[in-house]
Every structure is written in structure tokens, then in C-alpha cells.
Scaffold this active site. Structure first.
Site, PDB file in Angstrom:
ATOM      1  N   ARG A  24       3.840  55.181  72.854  1.00  0.00           N
ATOM      2  CA  ARG A  24       5.059  55.087  73.677  1.00  0.00           C
ATOM      3  C   ARG A  24       6.314  55.224  72.820  1.00  0.00           C
ATOM      4  O   ARG A  24       7.365  55.611  73.298  1.00  0.00           O
ATOM      5  CB  ARG A  24       5.091  53.754  74.443  1.00  0.00           C
ATOM      6  CG  ARG A  24       4.065  53.701  75.566  1.00  0.00           C
ATOM      7  CD  ARG A  24       3.911  52.303  76.106  1.00  0.00           C
ATOM      8  NE  ARG A  24       5.154  51.789  76.649  1.00  0.00           N
ATOM      9  CZ  ARG A  24       5.470  50.498  76.687  1.00  0.00           C
ATOM     10  NH1 ARG A  24       4.647  49.584  76.209  1.00  0.00           N
ATOM     11  NH2 ARG A  24       6.608  50.113  77.192  1.00  0.00           N
TER      12      ARG A  24
ATOM     13  N   HIS B 149      -6.933  54.291  55.992  1.00  0.00           N
ATOM     14  CA  HIS B 149      -5.802  53.373  55.905  1.00  0.00           C
ATOM     15  C   HIS B 149      -4.999  53.467  57.201  1.00  0.00           C
ATOM     16  O   HIS B 149      -4.817  54.546  57.747  1.00  0.00           O
ATOM     17  CB  HIS B 149      -4.930  53.745  54.691  1.00  0.00           C
ATOM     18  CG  HIS B 149      -3.814  52.775  54.446  1.00  0.00           C
ATOM     19  ND1 HIS B 149      -2.496  53.093  54.676  1.00  0.00           N
ATOM     20  CD2 HIS B 149      -3.821  51.492  54.030  1.00  0.00           C
ATOM     21  CE1 HIS B 149      -1.740  52.042  54.395  1.00  0.00           C
ATOM     22  NE2 HIS B 149      -2.523  51.064  53.989  1.00  0.00           N
TER      23      HIS B 149
ATOM     24  N   THR C  65      -1.006  46.865  57.939  1.00  0.00           N
ATOM     25  CA  THR C  65      -2.158  47.155  58.789  1.00  0.00           C
ATOM     26  C   THR C  65      -2.042  46.272  60.034  1.00  0.00           C
ATOM     27  O   THR C  65      -2.318  46.708  61.150  1.00  0.00           O
ATOM     28  CB  THR C  65      -3.460  46.839  58.019  1.00  0.00           C
ATOM     29  OG1 THR C  65      -3.388  47.471  56.757  1.00  0.00           O
ATOM     30  CG2 THR C  65      -4.676  47.321  58.771  1.00  0.00           C
TER      31      THR C  65
ATOM     32  N   LYS D 177       7.785  34.190  38.357  1.00  0.00           N
ATOM     33  CA  LYS D 177       8.617  32.984  38.255  1.00  0.00           C
ATOM     34  C   LYS D 177       9.014  32.759  36.799  1.00  0.00           C
ATOM     35  O   LYS D 177       8.179  32.438  35.969  1.00  0.00           O
ATOM     36  CB  LYS D 177       7.876  31.744  38.775  1.00  0.00           C
ATOM     37  CG  LYS D 177       7.868  31.651  40.294  1.00  0.00           C
ATOM     38  CD  LYS D 177       6.589  32.194  40.827  1.00  0.00           C
ATOM     39  CE  LYS D 177       6.601  32.437  42.308  1.00  0.00           C
ATOM     40  NZ  LYS D 177       5.469  33.272  42.706  1.00  0.00           N
TER      41      LYS D 177
ATOM     42  N   LYS E 178      -0.574  51.680  46.344  1.00  0.00           N
ATOM     43  CA  LYS E 178       0.023  50.393  45.962  1.00  0.00           C
ATOM     44  C   LYS E 178      -0.479  49.981  44.589  1.00  0.00           C
ATOM     45  O   LYS E 178      -1.673  50.115  44.302  1.00  0.00           O
ATOM     46  CB  LYS E 178      -0.372  49.304  46.956  1.00  0.00           C
ATOM     47  CG  LYS E 178       0.099  49.562  48.356  1.00  0.00           C
ATOM     48  CD  LYS E 178      -0.692  48.649  49.280  1.00  0.00           C
ATOM     49  CE  LYS E 178      -0.741  49.186  50.674  1.00  0.00           C
ATOM     50  NZ  LYS E 178       0.340  48.752  51.499  1.00  0.00           N
TER      51      LYS E 178
HETATM   52  P1  ATP Z   1      -3.973  43.024  51.511  1.00  0.00           P
HETATM   53  O1  ATP Z   1      -3.268  42.423  52.680  1.00  0.00           O
HETATM   54  O2  ATP Z   1      -5.416  43.276  51.767  1.00  0.00           O
HETATM   55  O3  ATP Z   1      -3.731  42.325  50.224  1.00  0.00           O
HETATM   56  P2  ATP Z   1      -1.981  45.110  51.687  1.00  0.00           P
HETATM   57  O4  ATP Z   1      -1.074  44.065  52.204  1.00  0.00           O
HETATM   58  O5  ATP Z   1      -1.483  45.953  50.567  1.00  0.00           O
HETATM   59  O6  ATP Z   1      -3.385  44.495  51.261  1.00  0.00           O
HETATM   60  P3  ATP Z   1      -1.541  46.940  53.830  1.00  0.00           P
HETATM   61  O7  ATP Z   1      -1.628  46.340  55.171  1.00  0.00           O
HETATM   62  O8  ATP Z   1      -2.030  48.318  53.646  1.00  0.00           O
HETATM   63  O9  ATP Z   1      -2.411  46.060  52.859  1.00  0.00           O
HETATM   64  O10 ATP Z   1      -0.069  46.921  53.284  1.00  0.00           O
HETATM   65  C1  ATP Z   1       0.975  46.174  53.832  1.00  0.00           C
HETATM   66  C2  ATP Z   1       1.942  45.800  52.739  1.00  0.00           C
HETATM   67  O11 ATP Z   1       2.472  46.993  52.120  1.00  0.00           O
HETATM   68  C3  ATP Z   1       3.165  45.064  53.206  1.00  0.00           C
HETATM   69  O12 ATP Z   1       2.900  43.688  53.365  1.00  0.00           O
HETATM   70  C4  ATP Z   1       4.169  45.361  52.091  1.00  0.00           C
HETATM   71  O13 ATP Z   1       3.976  44.475  51.010  1.00  0.00           O
HETATM   72  C5  ATP Z   1       3.787  46.757  51.646  1.00  0.00           C
HETATM   73  N1  ATP Z   1       4.700  47.769  52.222  1.00  0.00           N
HETATM   74  C6  ATP Z   1       4.485  48.560  53.277  1.00  0.00           C
HETATM   75  N2  ATP Z   1       5.518  49.395  53.483  1.00  0.00           N
HETATM   76  C7  ATP Z   1       6.437  49.131  52.528  1.00  0.00           C
HETATM   77  C8  ATP Z   1       7.723  49.643  52.205  1.00  0.00           C
HETATM   78  N3  ATP Z   1       8.270  50.631  52.885  1.00  0.00           N
HETATM   79  N4  ATP Z   1       8.373  49.089  51.161  1.00  0.00           N
HETATM   80  C9  ATP Z   1       7.830  48.085  50.455  1.00  0.00           C
HETATM   81  N5  ATP Z   1       6.615  47.567  50.697  1.00  0.00           N
HETATM   82  C10 ATP Z   1       5.913  48.075  51.724  1.00  0.00           C
END
Ligand code: ATP
Ligand code: MG
Length: 540
Positions: free
Chosen positions: A215, A237, A337, A440, A526
């Protein structure tokens, strides 16, 4: 953008609710796209039309239905990107079964973990995942059926999906009725999070989640109609999986790369005149810095999106300049995700450099003080805190894991992202880093992403990652891993001086530098800082 007690929403209208399942939606759209080319594999030149996807996926669905696959049963697709990937996914959607895409290069341990989350009745595999699956197959405590995605795999005992569906006539396929499901509640896919911070989690996305994305994008110019688009990011992914569904629904032609090779990547962009490119920061750095890029005519590229990890404004700018693009066409999206696709994104024609944009329509966002959970507090502009989202894009929960779900979605429905960020007076968001990754130093919080962005601007640095190393006196010290560009003779002292001149005192690279050959990353680009920390520990 409207802002009520520091909860931000986007007033743009979404298309009206569909009230049909994702399976019904796909069947409808595939029929209207007919014999246009949907997918091209640039490595082999092989193409498939929308009609072919429709016919094949329906035949597979009829086969699976005859074999007893029912609503809410799970199937896994474990493959690199290829033309076949979408076929079992569509078939599952028609039947109301749950599609679970999996990384074909998982280690044995990761395979077992990911498969034991969803316990699929069928696993569709490619030759790339064959060895991994074969090794662990006997150890699974249920008995999934395995089907190869492609024909002609000599030395493989498992049948291909094409072989098993060959008994289904096209008339039987045409007569397939999509399952009716409860749209708000029915889980349509279980996607694994990237596993950046630990083992991947099984994220349940519903028909409602995915139709909400539809949508948002169906009638807008955010994905221009008829634009040839890039499919390079792995389909397992969320970012690429949901985009794959969107492009099929919209009728865009996608160029499906099975893997990344520097020269071929550039060559195929030029050859297929790719206009629309979903990317991740590591690929952006390649476009910004690699000498090969100047050898190709990339003037076909009209829109680039970067997401999944932090992108610095320097790299954003460098890509726009090198590809001769307007900076507002080099966009950013931010999502998890757990949020189906981006929940923050550069608005069409109005992006701000370095910002991941504004909240998408239909979603609410707030920034809360770090360390609080069920809180009514929401911070105002320019205050850093944890980003939280609410709305129809938020996952139903983690599959069979209520405890983790409760620790992530609070009782008011807010998803806590674990990411630190802030918004400006215009409601544009800026991501600082993950809470878990903040270094930190003497009580100060140092975001590694900020130091990595600076390091990447140092001539001769090809890639960089920063972690905190334990220190008795200060807590942690920021330390950098650096990949040098070929033939570069940069030295530690100069790099440290360069960084230290550009940051406040606590952010100085007091932990020093190590030169390495590569930075470990997830397939979605990442940085795996936990792997770097482990490596360092084992060296010590
Ligand atoms: P897991 O949760 O298993 O440790 P993951 O969080 O890397 O892995 P994804 O769901 O693929 O798994 O990634 C989401 C994360 O990616 C977000 O929480 C953020 O930290 C990062 N992220 C996504 N888009 C951006 C962006 N445009 N800029 C900075 N960070 C981003
Ligand atoms: Mg996560």
C-alpha cells in the site's frame, strides 16, 4: 509531518486496505503483467517472464497441496539469488503456507539453529546450499522433504521442483484457488534477522505487514514504474526479500545477481541499463572509491537506496558526485527485519544529507531515553535516545519465542529497536549507532559508526571497523581495524592523528590500529564487530 507529544507520524495517505492475502494479490498482479520479462540472470543471460512465474509457481503449489501442505505449514528456501527463488515463495503464499528464506552459506550450527526455528516441511535448496544441508540433514529431529531448485544436478539424490511438478497439468494449475486466511494475524513469512549481535531470530511477518508495504509503494513513484532494478542483495534478507515481492507486484524487470564481482557488477549495470539500485553501505563505498568505477558508463542509474547499516554523508556525497547524480536521488532507508522494510526513508525529492529521512506513512515513531522500556516519555528534537516504532509494519513477534517478543514489543505495541538516533526540527532522523555497539570510554558513549565514517575519508583506507577494547582504567578504548587500499603505504600514526583532529577527546583512537585484509560482514553488509572482538580475544 505531524508531531503530538513528540510522537511523529507522516500525514501522507496510504492506498486503502486491500483485504486480500499476499497470495491473492500476487496471483492478480502476475496475471496482469503477462509475458513481459520479469527477471534476468546477467551471469547466464537466462530470462523469465511474469507469465512463467505464474504458471510455474501455481503448478508447484498444486503439487505441494496434493502432498498435503496446508495453511501455516512452513517451507524454507535456502539459496543464493537466482530466477528460481521466487517460485516456491509464491507457491507458499498461494497456499497460506509460511515462507522461510535462509542464507545458503550458513555454517552447520547456524543451519541447525535457523531450521529448528521454523521446522520446515519442505526445504528448497540450490547447489550452493547443497553441501551444508546434506551435512546436517540427518541430524534434524523432524523429516523435511528436500527439493532442488534447479534441474540437471548430477550426483544429487534429491529431485528438483521442476521434476515433481511435471505431473501437474496447466489446467489444474489454472484452477488453483488461493487459501483464505485471517489477514491481520496470518503469518506469511518467517525471516531471520541478520545475526549481527548474536544468533539470528525468527521474525514473523503477516499478510498485513506485507500488504502494508504494498500500500505504501504500489502507486507511488518511489519505485518508478518500468524501472529496471538491481537484485544483488540476498533474497534471504528482509530488505531484498520484500523488495523482490514488490517488484513482482509492480511489474518491474529485475536483474538478479547471484553474487558480487567488482567488474561484472559494473559491466551489467551498464549493459542492462539498471536504473534503480537498492544497496548497502559496503557497496556504496565501492562505488565511491574503487578505481574501476570510472571505466564504466553508469549514467543509466537514476535512484540509489542505501540501507541496512550506517552510511556517512561523505560517502553519500561521493557516490552522487561520481555517478553524476543529484544528491536527492542517493537516498537512505532505515529498517529492521522486525519492521518488514524501511520505517524511515528519504522522502521523494526532499532528502537531507546524512539523514535516513522521515517516518513512512501509517507508522508512528518516538525517541525514548536509553535504558527505559515501558515509558511514556518521548524526547523532543535533537535529543539522542532509542528509536521505537508502532504500526502495521511491525512484526507479529519472534516465532515460538514469547519472551524475546515481550522484550522487544512493549504492551502498548511499540517496537524497541536497540538503535540510538534523533530527529531534527523537520522530523528528519539521524542514526547514531546500536546501543549494544556504543563504546564506553570513562562514561562517555562513543559510536563506532562515527569513527568508521571518518576513517573512510582518509586517503588510502579501503575499509574500516571500530570496536571498544576493554581497559581497566577507562572501561573501553576505541580501536580501529583498517584495510588498506592496494599500494597504499599509510601508517598508524598518520591515521590516528587524522581521526584525533576531527573528534572530541573521548572519541580519540586510544586503542590504536590493526591492519587487516578484510572486515568481517554479514551478507547484508553489516560489520560483524562481535567477530572482531572474538578474534582479538583469541589473539590475546
Ligand atoms: P540481529 O538483530 O540478529 O543482531 P540485525 O539487527 O543486524 O541482526 P537486521 O534486522 O537485518 O538484523 O538489521 C536491522 C538493524 O540494521 C537495525 O537495528 C540497525 O542497527 C541497522 N540499520 C538498518 N538500516 C540502517 C541505516 N539506514 N542506518 C544505520 N543502521 C541501519
Ligand atoms: Mg536486530
Amino acid at each position: 509531518m505531524s508531531q503530538q507529544s513528540n510522537i511523529l507520524r507522516n500525514e501522507e495517505e496510504l492506498l486503502p486496505e486491500f483485504n486480500i492475502s499476499i497470495g491473492q494479490c500476487l496471483l492478480m498482479q502476475l496475471t496482469t503483467h503477462g509475458t513481459r520479462v520479469a527477471h534476468i540472470n546477467p551471469h547466464t543471460g537466462k530470462e523469465q517472464t511474469f507469465q512463467y512465474i505464474l504458471d510455474t509457481s501455481r503448478r508447484l503449489a498444486v503439487y505441494l497441496q496434493r502432498e498435503g501442505l496446508k495453511v501455516n505449514d512452513t517451507i524454507a528456501v535456502c539459496s543464493e539469488n537466482n530466477l528460481e527463488f521466487c517460485i516456491p515463495v509464491c507457491a507458499a503464499f498461494y497456499l497460506g503456507a509460511i515462507a522461510c528464506p535462509l542464507n545458503p552459506l550458513y555454517s552447520e550450527r547456524e543451519f541447525k539453529h535457523a531450521l529448528s526455528i521454523s521446522k520446515p516441511k519442505y526445504i528448497f535448496i540450490s547447489t550452493v546450499s547443497f553441501n551444508g544441508i546434506r551435512k546436517i540433514f540427518r541430524e534434524l529431529h523432524w523429516s523435511p522433504k528436500i527439493l532442488m531448485l534447479t534441474d540437471g544436478n548430477n550426483n544429487v539424490s534429491w529431485a528438483s521442483m521442476y521434476k515433481v511438478m511435471s505431473n501437474v497439468s496447466i489446467d489444474d494449475a489454472n484452477a488453483l484457488q488461493p487459501a483464505s486466511v485471517n489477514l491481520d494475524d496470518h503469518v506469511t513469512a518467517i525471516l531471520c534477522s541478520s545475526g549481527t549481535t548474536g544468533l539470528p531470530k525468527g521474525v514473523m511477518l503477516t499478510d498485513k505487514n506485507i500488504t502494508t508495504v504494498i500500500r505504501m509503494y504500489m502507486n507511488t513513484n518511489t519505485i518508478p514504474e518500468n524501472a529496471v532494478s538491481l537484485s544483488l542483495l540476498p533474497f534471504f534478507h528482509a530488505y531484498s526479500f520484500v523488495f523482490m515481492i514488490l517488484t513482482i507486484l509492480r511489474g518491474n524487470c529485475s536483474i538478479i545477481f547471484s553474487h558480487f564481482e567488482e567488474e561484472l557488477f559494473l559491466q551489467y549495470i551498464e549493459k542492462y541499463k539498471i536504473e534503480y539500485m537498492p544497496m548497502v553501505p559496503s557497496l556504496m563505498v565501492f562505488l565511491a572509491k574503487h578505481p574501476l568505477v570510472d571505466k564504466y558508463d553508469l549514467s543509466c542509474v537514476k535512484t540509489i537506496w542505501s540501507g541496512a547499516a550506517p552510511l556517512s554523508k561523505e560517502i553519500q556525497q561521493a557516490v552522487a558526485k561520481r555517478l553524476n547524480m543529484n544528491i536527492i536521488d542517493v537516498k537512505q532507508g532505515y529498517g529492521l527485519t522486525e519492521t518488514t522494510l524501511a520505517v524511515l526513508r528519504s522522502p521523494d525529492g526532499k532528502g537531507k544529507l546524512g539523514s535516513v529521512g522521515v517516518v513512512v506513512p501509517g507508522t508512528l515513531v518516538k525517541v525514548i531515553p536509553i535504558g527505559e522500556y515501558e515509558t511514556d516519555k518521548a524526547l523532543g528534537p535533537n535529543c539522542e535516545g532509542e528509536l521505537c516504532f508502532k504500526g502495521d509494519l511491525i512484526m507479529k513477534g519472534y516465532y515460538n519465542d514469547e519472551e524475546s517478543t515481550r522484550a522487544t514489543i512493549d504492551k502498548d505495541g511499540w517496537l524497541h529497536t536497540g538503535d540510538v538516533g534523533y530527529y531534527d526540527e523537520d522530523g528528519y532522523f539521524y542514526i547514531v549507532d546500536r546501543i549494544k555497539e556504543l563504546i564506553k570510554y570513562k562514561g562517555y558513549q562513543v559510536p563506532p559508526a562515527e569513527l568508521e565514517a571518518i576513517l573512510l575519508t582518509f586517503p588510502g583506507v579501503q575499509d574500516a571497523a571500530v570496536i571498544g577494547i576493554p581497559n581497566d582504567k577507562t572501561g573501553e578504548l576505541p580501536m580501529a581495524f583498517i584495510v588498506k587500499e592496494e599500494n597504499s603505504n599509510i601508517c598508524e600514526k598518520d591515521i590516528i592523528q587524522y581521526v584525533n583532529e576531527r573528534v572530541s577527546n573521548p572519541k580519540r583512537l586510544r586503542g590504536g590500529i590493526r591492519f587487516v585484509d578484510s572486515i568481517p560482514k554479514t551478507p547484508s553488509g553489516k560489520i560483524l564487530r562481535r567477530v572482531l572482538r572474538d578474534r582479538l580475544k583469541s589473539k590475546l
